[in-house]
Design a protein around this motif. Sequence first.
Motif, PDB file in Angstrom:
ATOM      1  N   VAL A 194      41.422  63.347  13.328  1.00  0.00           N
ATOM      2  CA  VAL A 194      41.240  63.107  14.764  1.00  0.00           C
ATOM      3  C   VAL A 194      42.103  64.063  15.587  1.00  0.00           C
ATOM      4  O   VAL A 194      41.656  64.619  16.596  1.00  0.00           O
ATOM      5  N   ASN A 195      43.335  64.273  15.170  1.00  0.00           N
ATOM      6  CA  ASN A 195      44.236  65.159  15.913  1.00  0.00           C
ATOM      7  C   ASN A 195      43.662  66.571  16.011  1.00  0.00           C
ATOM      8  O   ASN A 195      43.784  67.227  17.056  1.00  0.00           O
ATOM      9  N   ARG A 196      43.051  67.067  14.938  1.00  0.00           N
ATOM     10  CA  ARG A 196      42.467  68.409  14.947  1.00  0.00           C
ATOM     11  C   ARG A 196      41.230  68.472  15.833  1.00  0.00           C
ATOM     12  O   ARG A 196      41.057  69.423  16.612  1.00  0.00           O
ATOM     13  N   PHE A 197      40.370  67.482  15.723  1.00  0.00           N
ATOM     14  CA  PHE A 197      39.153  67.484  16.534  1.00  0.00           C
ATOM     15  C   PHE A 197      39.472  67.298  18.021  1.00  0.00           C
ATOM     16  O   PHE A 197      38.772  67.820  18.890  1.00  0.00           O
ATOM     17  N   ARG A 198      40.543  66.544  18.288  1.00  0.00           N
ATOM     18  CA  ARG A 198      40.968  66.355  19.676  1.00  0.00           C
ATOM     19  C   ARG A 198      41.391  67.688  20.295  1.00  0.00           C
ATOM     20  O   ARG A 198      41.085  67.959  21.464  1.00  0.00           O
ATOM     21  N   VAL A 199      42.089  68.516  19.531  1.00  0.00           N
ATOM     22  CA  VAL A 199      42.499  69.839  20.022  1.00  0.00           C
ATOM     23  C   VAL A 199      41.276  70.644  20.446  1.00  0.00           C
ATOM     24  O   VAL A 199      41.267  71.301  21.499  1.00  0.00           O
ATOM     25  N   VAL A 200      40.220  70.590  19.641  1.00  0.00           N
ATOM     26  CA  VAL A 200      38.998  71.345  19.958  1.00  0.00           C
ATOM     27  C   VAL A 200      38.387  70.833  21.259  1.00  0.00           C
ATOM     28  O   VAL A 200      38.009  71.614  22.140  1.00  0.00           O
ATOM     29  N   VAL A 201      38.278  69.496  21.391  1.00  0.00           N
ATOM     30  CA  VAL A 201      37.646  68.910  22.577  1.00  0.00           C
ATOM     31  C   VAL A 201      38.452  69.168  23.836  1.00  0.00           C
ATOM     32  O   VAL A 201      37.896  69.453  24.909  1.00  0.00           O
ATOM     33  N   GLU A 202      39.765  69.107  23.743  1.00  0.00           N
ATOM     34  CA  GLU A 202      40.604  69.257  24.934  1.00  0.00           C
ATOM     35  C   GLU A 202      40.943  70.708  25.261  1.00  0.00           C
ATOM     36  O   GLU A 202      41.012  71.072  26.440  1.00  0.00           O
ATOM     37  N   GLU A 203      41.173  71.526  24.242  1.00  0.00           N
ATOM     38  CA  GLU A 203      41.656  72.885  24.483  1.00  0.00           C
ATOM     39  C   GLU A 203      40.602  73.968  24.263  1.00  0.00           C
ATOM     40  O   GLU A 203      40.759  75.083  24.751  1.00  0.00           O
ATOM     41  N   PHE A 204      39.549  73.650  23.534  1.00  0.00           N
ATOM     42  CA  PHE A 204      38.522  74.652  23.229  1.00  0.00           C
ATOM     43  C   PHE A 204      37.136  74.127  23.584  1.00  0.00           C
ATOM     44  O   PHE A 204      36.161  74.409  22.893  1.00  0.00           O
ATOM     45  N   GLN A 205      37.058  73.370  24.677  1.00  0.00           N
ATOM     46  CA  GLN A 205      35.806  72.686  25.000  1.00  0.00           C
ATOM     47  C   GLN A 205      34.671  73.628  25.387  1.00  0.00           C
ATOM     48  O   GLN A 205      33.505  73.224  25.375  1.00  0.00           O
ATOM     49  N   THR A 206      34.974  74.882  25.707  1.00  0.00           N
ATOM     50  CA  THR A 206      33.918  75.832  26.064  1.00  0.00           C
ATOM     51  C   THR A 206      33.364  76.582  24.848  1.00  0.00           C
ATOM     52  O   THR A 206      32.479  77.415  24.993  1.00  0.00           O
ATOM     53  N   THR A 207      33.876  76.284  23.663  1.00  0.00           N
ATOM     54  CA  THR A 207      33.428  76.999  22.469  1.00  0.00           C
ATOM     55  C   THR A 207      32.241  76.297  21.822  1.00  0.00           C
ATOM     56  O   THR A 207      31.900  75.160  22.151  1.00  0.00           O
ATOM     57  N   THR A 208      31.645  76.973  20.850  1.00  0.00           N
ATOM     58  CA  THR A 208      30.493  76.413  20.141  1.00  0.00           C
ATOM     59  C   THR A 208      30.896  75.324  19.157  1.00  0.00           C
ATOM     60  O   THR A 208      30.025  74.671  18.566  1.00  0.00           O
ATOM     61  N   GLN A 209      32.197  75.119  18.972  1.00  0.00           N
ATOM     62  CA  GLN A 209      32.680  74.132  18.007  1.00  0.00           C
ATOM     63  C   GLN A 209      32.720  72.710  18.580  1.00  0.00           C
ATOM     64  O   GLN A 209      32.813  71.741  17.830  1.00  0.00           O
ATOM     65  N   THR A 210      32.615  72.572  19.897  1.00  0.00           N
ATOM     66  CA  THR A 210      32.809  71.273  20.541  1.00  0.00           C
ATOM     67  C   THR A 210      31.792  70.210  20.119  1.00  0.00           C
ATOM     68  O   THR A 210      32.187  69.059  19.855  1.00  0.00           O
ATOM     69  N   PRO A 211      30.492  70.514  20.045  1.00  0.00           N
ATOM     70  CA  PRO A 211      29.550  69.458  19.628  1.00  0.00           C
ATOM     71  C   PRO A 211      29.879  68.860  18.265  1.00  0.00           C
ATOM     72  O   PRO A 211      29.865  67.628  18.101  1.00  0.00           O
ATOM     73  N   GLU A 212      30.195  69.702  17.293  1.00  0.00           N
ATOM     74  CA  GLU A 212      30.530  69.159  15.975  1.00  0.00           C
ATOM     75  C   GLU A 212      31.838  68.366  16.026  1.00  0.00           C
ATOM     76  O   GLU A 212      31.986  67.341  15.343  1.00  0.00           O
ATOM     77  N   ALA A 213      32.807  68.841  16.816  1.00  0.00           N
ATOM     78  CA  ALA A 213      34.080  68.125  16.932  1.00  0.00           C
ATOM     79  C   ALA A 213      33.838  66.695  17.422  1.00  0.00           C
ATOM     80  O   ALA A 213      34.455  65.738  16.935  1.00  0.00           O
TER      81      ALA A 213
END
Length: 282
Positions: A194-213
Amino acid sequence: MAGSKISASVMAVLLSGLVLAGCADSRDTARKENLDRFTAEEIYKRGEFELENSGEPEEAVFYFSEIERLYPYSEWAKRALIMQAYGNHKAKNYEEARGAAQRFLDTYPGDEDASYAQYLLALSYYDQIDDVGRDQGLTFQALQGLRTVIEQYPDSEYARSAILKFDLAFDHLAAKEMEIGRYYLKRGHYAAAVNRFRVVVEEFQTTTQTPEALLRLVEAYIALGLLDEAQTAGAILGHNFQSSPFYEDAFRQLRGRGLSAEAKGDSWLTNVYRQTIEGRWL
């Protein structure tokens, strides 16, 4: 007798190697001495020729570096310095390319080629990012260099390319977080995932990785029994990426447990929902 023949053969090989090395050193020495007789422009043109025709960028770099040595304060030395950076980059000698580019920026900060020097500096880091498993220090260095191009030289011909590469490098960092998060998720370390996926959603939300996160957050929170958080992650995914196959997977998992994709409770995901979907930041 056999032993002596082998020794003689080995000696012959060693001697021939020394002779060849001596010849090479002599050629290099002669080449350097001969360059003293040529003008900076003539040496520069020889470097250009080698760069375009020899297939060995290091040869071109040699000539450009000799201009810097023989004619250190000339206009040709300035041009040769930027070509050293380019030649070294082409040869994949990235550290040397960075060194030459940085010397150019330090010596000629206001020159019209400063934007290109900065671009080469950033590119020397960017081109070493080959997969998500590598040290992310290179990615951070690339992002820093590309940002400098974008901010200091916004009207240059390199700014657009820098923007595109910045987005790709940014996505690369998010991909690394996803890789680690999936590793934890597969092994049942749900809180760490969860901590790793949260980083993606909060800090990298404009990337292509957000939907999978967001999908992986649904999975992790269901496994932890935190159903409000799972539904909220599904709601964000549904609002922003409804056509994504990741949403279809998340919706199926939620529905299979009698849950819906809607914002519930009061968690960090609820704040993300309010901010990104409802537009409420307070």
